[in-house]
Design a protein around this motif. Structure first.
Motif, mmCIF file in Angstrom:
data_model
loop_
_atom_site.group_PDB
_atom_site.id
_atom_site.type_symbol
_atom_site.label_atom_id
_atom_site.label_comp_id
_atom_site.label_asym_id
_atom_site.label_seq_id
_atom_site.Cartn_x
_atom_site.Cartn_y
_atom_site.Cartn_z
ATOM 1 N N ALA A 12 -78.324 84.637 76.874
ATOM 2 C CA ALA A 12 -78.479 83.869 78.106
ATOM 3 C C ALA A 12 -79.621 82.865 77.980
ATOM 4 O O ALA A 12 -79.500 81.698 78.372
ATOM 5 C CB ALA A 12 -78.735 84.814 79.263
ATOM 6 N N ASN A 13 -80.722 83.307 77.374
ATOM 7 C CA ASN A 13 -81.884 82.434 77.187
ATOM 8 C C ASN A 13 -81.537 81.204 76.372
ATOM 9 O O ASN A 13 -81.991 80.104 76.660
ATOM 10 C CB ASN A 13 -82.966 83.204 76.441
ATOM 11 N N LEU A 14 -80.731 81.436 75.342
ATOM 12 C CA LEU A 14 -80.354 80.325 74.463
ATOM 13 C C LEU A 14 -79.612 79.268 75.273
ATOM 14 O O LEU A 14 -79.839 78.063 75.110
ATOM 15 C CB LEU A 14 -79.484 80.868 73.337
ATOM 16 N N ASN A 15 -78.740 79.710 76.174
ATOM 17 C CA ASN A 15 -78.026 78.743 77.003
ATOM 18 C C ASN A 15 -78.985 77.983 77.907
ATOM 19 O O ASN A 15 -78.871 76.767 78.062
ATOM 20 C CB ASN A 15 -76.979 79.460 77.848
ATOM 21 N N PHE A 16 -79.917 78.701 78.507
ATOM 22 C CA PHE A 16 -80.880 78.031 79.388
ATOM 23 C C PHE A 16 -81.646 76.954 78.626
ATOM 24 O O PHE A 16 -81.789 75.819 79.085
ATOM 25 C CB PHE A 16 -81.871 79.043 79.965
ATOM 26 N N VAL A 17 -82.144 77.337 77.444
ATOM 27 C CA VAL A 17 -82.933 76.379 76.665
ATOM 28 C C VAL A 17 -82.077 75.200 76.239
ATOM 29 O O VAL A 17 -82.507 74.044 76.268
ATOM 30 C CB VAL A 17 -83.574 77.082 75.457
ATOM 31 N N ALA A 18 -80.816 75.483 75.856
ATOM 32 C CA ALA A 18 -79.951 74.388 75.413
ATOM 33 C C ALA A 18 -79.711 73.410 76.553
ATOM 34 O O ALA A 18 -79.761 72.190 76.362
ATOM 35 C CB ALA A 18 -78.627 74.953 74.916
ATOM 36 N N PHE A 19 -79.491 73.943 77.744
ATOM 37 C CA PHE A 19 -79.220 73.046 78.868
ATOM 38 C C PHE A 19 -80.457 72.279 79.297
ATOM 39 O O PHE A 19 -80.347 71.253 79.967
ATOM 40 C CB PHE A 19 -78.663 73.838 80.050
ATOM 41 N N SER A 20 -81.641 72.785 78.939
ATOM 42 C CA SER A 20 -82.857 72.088 79.352
ATOM 43 C C SER A 20 -83.449 71.246 78.232
ATOM 44 O O SER A 20 -84.459 70.582 78.429
ATOM 45 C CB SER A 20 -83.895 73.099 79.814
ATOM 46 N N SER A 21 -82.799 71.276 77.046
ATOM 47 C CA SER A 21 -83.422 70.634 75.897
ATOM 48 C C SER A 21 -83.450 69.112 76.036
ATOM 49 O O SER A 21 -82.449 68.506 76.418
ATOM 50 C CB SER A 21 -82.666 71.009 74.632
ATOM 51 N N PRO A 22 -84.584 68.497 75.742
ATOM 52 C CA PRO A 22 -84.636 67.040 75.810
ATOM 53 C C PRO A 22 -83.832 66.363 74.719
ATOM 54 O O PRO A 22 -83.484 65.191 74.827
ATOM 55 C CB PRO A 22 -86.129 66.739 75.645
ATOM 56 N N TYR A 23 -83.517 67.101 73.634
ATOM 57 C CA TYR A 23 -82.811 66.478 72.518
ATOM 58 C C TYR A 23 -81.304 66.497 72.706
ATOM 59 O O TYR A 23 -80.590 65.838 71.981
ATOM 60 C CB TYR A 23 -83.135 67.205 71.216
ATOM 61 N N LEU A 24 -80.814 67.314 73.612
ATOM 62 C CA LEU A 24 -79.386 67.580 73.625
ATOM 63 C C LEU A 24 -78.639 66.882 74.743
ATOM 64 O O LEU A 24 -77.473 67.101 74.923
ATOM 65 C CB LEU A 24 -79.141 69.083 73.739
ATOM 66 N N ARG A 25 -79.318 66.079 75.535
ATOM 67 C CA ARG A 25 -78.567 65.480 76.632
ATOM 68 C C ARG A 25 -77.890 64.205 76.139
ATOM 69 O O ARG A 25 -78.429 63.457 75.332
ATOM 70 C CB ARG A 25 -79.480 65.192 77.804
ATOM 71 N N GLY A 26 -76.717 63.963 76.638
ATOM 72 C CA GLY A 26 -76.035 62.730 76.311
ATOM 73 C C GLY A 26 -76.617 61.609 77.134
ATOM 74 O O GLY A 26 -77.471 61.822 78.007
ATOM 75 N N ALA A 27 -76.159 60.398 76.851
ATOM 76 C CA ALA A 27 -76.695 59.260 77.582
ATOM 77 C C ALA A 27 -76.317 59.367 79.054
ATOM 78 O O ALA A 27 -75.163 59.528 79.407
ATOM 79 C CB ALA A 27 -76.136 57.978 76.992
ATOM 80 N N GLY A 28 -77.330 59.333 79.893
ATOM 81 C CA GLY A 28 -77.076 59.289 81.315
ATOM 82 C C GLY A 28 -76.791 60.614 81.975
ATOM 83 O O GLY A 28 -76.822 60.709 83.183
ATOM 84 N N SER A 29 -76.520 61.650 81.160
ATOM 85 C CA SER A 29 -76.194 62.916 81.816
ATOM 86 C C SER A 29 -77.467 63.677 82.145
ATOM 87 O O SER A 29 -78.473 63.581 81.456
ATOM 88 C CB SER A 29 -75.304 63.757 80.910
ATOM 89 N N ALA A 30 -77.404 64.419 83.211
ATOM 90 C CA ALA A 30 -78.588 65.142 83.664
ATOM 91 C C ALA A 30 -78.775 66.401 82.844
ATOM 92 O O ALA A 30 -77.840 66.919 82.252
ATOM 93 C CB ALA A 30 -78.423 65.498 85.128
ATOM 94 N N THR A 31 -80.010 66.896 82.792
ATOM 95 C CA THR A 31 -80.269 68.183 82.177
ATOM 96 C C THR A 31 -80.994 69.051 83.191
ATOM 97 O O THR A 31 -81.395 68.582 84.251
ATOM 98 C CB THR A 31 -81.161 68.066 80.942
ATOM 99 N N LEU A 32 -81.142 70.300 82.807
ATOM 100 C CA LEU A 32 -81.903 71.194 83.676
ATOM 101 C C LEU A 32 -83.375 70.826 83.664
ATOM 102 O O LEU A 32 -84.134 71.278 84.494
ATOM 103 C CB LEU A 32 -81.742 72.632 83.215
ATOM 104 N N GLY A 33 -83.794 70.051 82.682
ATOM 105 C CA GLY A 33 -85.202 69.694 82.604
ATOM 106 C C GLY A 33 -86.048 70.917 82.327
ATOM 107 O O GLY A 33 -85.648 71.810 81.583
ATOM 108 N N LEU A 34 -87.204 70.933 82.947
ATOM 109 C CA LEU A 34 -88.137 72.028 82.710
ATOM 110 C C LEU A 34 -87.634 73.346 83.288
ATOM 111 O O LEU A 34 -88.027 74.417 82.839
ATOM 112 C CB LEU A 34 -89.480 71.656 83.333
ATOM 113 N N ASP A 35 -86.752 73.264 84.299
ATOM 114 C CA ASP A 35 -86.310 74.484 84.983
ATOM 115 C C ASP A 35 -85.742 75.502 84.005
ATOM 116 O O ASP A 35 -86.069 76.682 84.066
ATOM 117 C CB ASP A 35 -85.245 74.136 86.024
ATOM 118 N N GLY A 36 -84.908 75.019 83.089
ATOM 119 C CA GLY A 36 -84.291 75.940 82.152
ATOM 120 C C GLY A 36 -85.326 76.653 81.304
ATOM 121 O O GLY A 36 -85.249 77.859 81.093
ATOM 122 N N GLN A 37 -86.326 75.913 80.850
ATOM 123 C CA GLN A 37 -87.352 76.542 80.015
ATOM 124 C C GLN A 37 -88.160 77.553 80.804
ATOM 125 O O GLN A 37 -88.519 78.612 80.294
ATOM 126 C CB GLN A 37 -88.275 75.480 79.434
#
Lengths: 402, 254, 128
Positions: free
Chosen positions: C62-87
């Motif tokens: 579960a943690n891995l998913n949270f970190v992946a969704f919040s990662s600054p490296y993994l967002r596509g152009a223009g798409s939102a991320t969880l930001g710091l919340d996931g971390q």
């Protein structure tokens, strides 16, 4: 170095980076192995002098300085034994787990400005965390040996190391708080200048907490008087009773590497890192940073500074090993829980209050101005500063560009 | 120093690879590292399931969690990665192995599940995996990002957020004029929670008289001697969490 | 080297060749594997400590998913991320997992003191 290989030699980028990484890894490995050779010889000589003996005198000349090399050859030639009831896989893998943990911690350790395997902005935390993994090899060794002595040693080690991580963490937090960063390079940079800028002399609380750190560091690398895990008068040889030859020597390389590591960490956190007691380079008009040969020389001098401090730390550990008697396990726990932890907590609070009371230090003008040091992460990829949004207390948002 | 020999050596090694048509220069090394850590994490996770010896399970779990920490580093979450190494691998798992040693009845104890249980668990597990993978592969919109967007490391913003201030991102508050909420309250709740757990675990694990006698064999008697000191050692083994909680505070003291 | 690259390519057959950057989906796949391994571990093991290890694996997936969704490296152009919340959520999960492990270990030790075993199939005192 990667830039040099790409621009001057004309290697493709991926090859240049790979070679750079391999060279860094080989350098660290040599620091560990060569350091272990030198420290084992030094330990023999110091032990001998403290006990009014001569120590090794013949191997390799007058001072017996080849003694550890001869020892190494002897260990290589030894038969590799494994007890009958041992769990083979765990028994074989345990020394390497220990050694890898020590080795990985060196990755984030800076030896001088810019002389660092990988600069991490959570450097202190990473080093402490990875160093804590070393205990796993010891536990595995103790369990897999199928020997009561080993099991006892491993249990003691587990209890001791896990408990001493608490005061150790608290001690490490104080320089982090003073520097405002967990980046080891930044912490050392902030102590540049004269001797008085070292965090050791920052205020009385940091001076006390340095000695708490020394105690906890000695305990967390299992050196006497905290070497309960291998107490030879009670447990034969503790967790490595059943080991011989090369695997045994891996445990010892890991131990000496950890000693060097915690000493270097002490030097960086409290004693100015690669900054000498007198800012010779600044007086001569040079500064550390990327640049020409003179600046490179400054960094080499810094490297010598750090290595000297770390070596002095290791020698200090040897001195107390051969001076103090071993503690009992309950005394070890008492030292940790009843003395080190409360003292560290109180000193942490004290250092915090001192920062509030004297933000500029006792002697105005001595401290290095905060604006002089730039945190690496604030710089963008092209060396440009990234805008940082800093909310102020009353809820408005101010934009600060550094 | 020796650069030429190094180049020729690497040229000799790499030449067949290049001849085989693999465009090494085009390889994304981030992906390679990801593949390395991901396969380590997955293989050792499966190893935890398949192993019967508890200590081996713990060892595989250590490797799996350490590889996961590597994945965290790759994803740009350095602080979480270091936290994972310190608390999970260095704290929790040492505690677990400690528990294994305290409860070992014979050397290398293994309590095996039956074959029917294994088959059933394998069936249930594989169907769960299929469902999860289908869900994961359906997240198409986030694929194919680039590494071009290099952002600042997250440890300092994370520490600030835990102190109740948000300095990350485009600052949702910048538009509305309000500062985004931090995590001070959850942080305090967690710290109190840890304190309560510490006291509770120390109380639960305190040494007391046993009701049923234990089998007297060599290993058990070896353990029972150690057990006498449980009262001292187990609470001592707990505090890393509170210690690292204070390290958290330090992360935000910028 | 050829074999290595071949096998690496085989591992990535579903997710693209090595020249492609890593996306969120890759992290989700690893998270799914960890999660499934943990669930199977929890269901299968009879040793109480084995069950605990299964829980740790599940939490890590579960943690891995949270970190992946919040990662600054993994967002596509223009798409939102969880930001710091996931971390931050991942951080709290790690902390609470440590607390959970401590309490569970204390319970296990108590169980061992009373039953001389850590086989959870023996914990049937309350069975009617």
């Amino acid at each position: 170095m990667a830039a040099f290989l790409i621009n001057s030699v004309g290697l493709p980028e991926w090859l240049a980076w790979t070679i750079t990484a391999l060279v860094a890894a080989a350098l660290i490995l040599n620091v560990i192995a060569g350091g272990a050779l030198a420290f084992i010889w030094a330990e023999r000589k110091i032990a001998a002098r403290i006990q009014d003996r001569l120590g090794p005198t013949r191997t390799g000349g007058r001072f017996g300085w080849l003694q550890s090399l001869a020892d190494g050859i002897k260990l290589l030639a030894k038969e590799d034994l494994m007890p009958d009831g041992a769990d083979g896989m765990l028994f074989r893998i345990a020394p390497y787990v220990s050694f890898c943990a020590s080795f990985c911690a060196f990755i984030a350790l800076p030896f001088a400005f810019d002389f660092v395997g990988q600069r991490l902005n959570v450097g202190v935390f990473f080093v402490i965390a990875v160093l804590g993994l070393e205990v796993f090899g010891v536990i595995l060794a103790g369990y897999a040996s199928a020997s009561k002595w080993s099991l006892f040693g491993a249990m003691r080690e587990a209890a001791q190391v896990v408990s001493y991580e608490v005061p150790l963490g608290m001690c490490v937090v104080v320089p982090v708080m003073l520097a405002g960063s967990m980046d080891l390079v930044t912490i050392a940079e902030k102590q540049g200048g004269w001797l008085t800028n070292w965090y050791l002399f920052h205020d009385p609380f940091t001076f006390v907490i340095f000695w708490v750190y020394v105690t906890c560091a000695v305990a967390s690398v299992n050196r006497a008087p905290f070497d309960l895990a291998e107490a030879e008068s009670e447990l034969v040889a503790g967790f490595h009773t059943e080991y011989s030859g090369l695997r045994w020597s891996f445990f010892f390389m890991a131990e000496y590497a950890s000693m060097f590591l915690v000493s270097a960490l002490a030097a960086i956190l409290f004693m100015g890192g690669w900054n000498g007691p007198v800012p010779l380079a600044a007086l001569a008009g040079l500064s550390e940073g990327t640049g020409d040969t003179a600046h490179y020389l400054v960094r080499v001098v810094g490297l010598a500074n750090l290595l000297t401090k770390a070596t002095l730390g290791v020698l200090f550990m040897m001195w107390i090993r051969w001076t103090l008697p071993r503690l009992r396990i309950d005394q070890v726990m008492t030292t940790c829980l009843k003395y080190c932890t409360p003292i560290a907590a109180a000193m942490f609070a004290g250092a915090m209050l001192w920062q509030l009371a004297f933000p500029g230090g006792l002697i105005p003008g001595m401290a290095r101005p905060a604006g002089e040091i730039r945190e690496g992460w604030l710089e963008g990829p092209g060396g440009q500063s990234a805008p940082v949004v800093v909310p102020s207390v009353d809820g408005t948002v101010a934009k600060a560009v550094r | 120093m020796g650069n030429e020999s190094m180049i020729s050596l690497s040229g000799m090694v790499m030449a067949p690879v290049l001849a085989a048509g693999l465009p090494l220069a085009a390889i994304n090394w981030h992906s390679v590292l990801f593949l390395l850590f991901a396969s380590l994490a997955s293989i050792f996770a499966v190893g935890v399931v398949l192993a019967d010896n508890v200590v081996r399970m713990a060892l595989y779990l250590v490797f799996s969690l350490a590889a996961t920490a590597g994945l965290f580093f790759l994803a740009g979450a350095e602080f979480i990665g270091a936290m994972q190494l310190m608390i999970y691998v260095g704290g929790t798992l040492v505690l677990l192995v400690f528990g294994v040693m305290l409860t070992a009845q014979a050397p290398f104890v293994s309590i095996k599940p039956s074959a029917a249980d294994r088959a059933l668990a394998g069936l249930a597990g594989s169907s769960l995996l299929v469902v999860l993978l289908a869900a994961a592969l359906s997240v198409d919109s986030w694929q194919r990002p680039g590494l071009s967007e290099v952002t600042a490391p997250t440890a300092t913003p994370l520490g600030m957020a835990l102190l109740g201030m948000r300095v990350d991102g485009p600052a949702a508050g910048a538009a509305t004029g309000a500062v985004a909420n931090g995590y001070l309250l959850p942080f305090e709740i967690v710290s109190i929670h840890l304190l309560v757990v510490l006291v509770g675990a120390a109380y639960l694990a305190r040494a007391k008289r046993r009701r049923t006698p234990r089998p007297i064999d060599a290993a058990a008697s070896a353990v029972s001697v150690v057990e006498g000191s449980t009262r001292v050692e187990l609470p001592a083994a707990l505090p890393p969490r509170s210690g690292s909680a204070s390290a958290l505070v330090s992360g935000g003291s910028k | 080297m050829n074999i290595v690259s071949l096998s690496a390519g085989c591992c990535l057959f579903a997710t693209g060749p090595l020249t492609e950057p890593v996306g969120v989906v890759h992290y989700l796949i690893v998270g799914a594997i960890l999660f499934t391994a943990g669930v199977v571990c929890m269901a299968l093991k009879r040793n109480a400590l084995g069950v605990l290890m299964g829980i740790e694996l599940v939490l890590n997936g579960a943690n891995l998913n949270f970190v992946a969704f919040s990662s600054p490296y993994l967002r596509g152009a223009g798409s939102a991320t969880l930001g710091l919340d996931g971390q931050v959520i991942a951080l709290f999960v790690i902390l609470l997992a440590a607390a959970e492990a401590a309490v569970a270990l204390a319970i296990t030790l108590n169980f061992y003191n009373n039953h001389s075993t850590v086989d959870i199939d023996r914990a049937d005192d309350l069975k009617g």
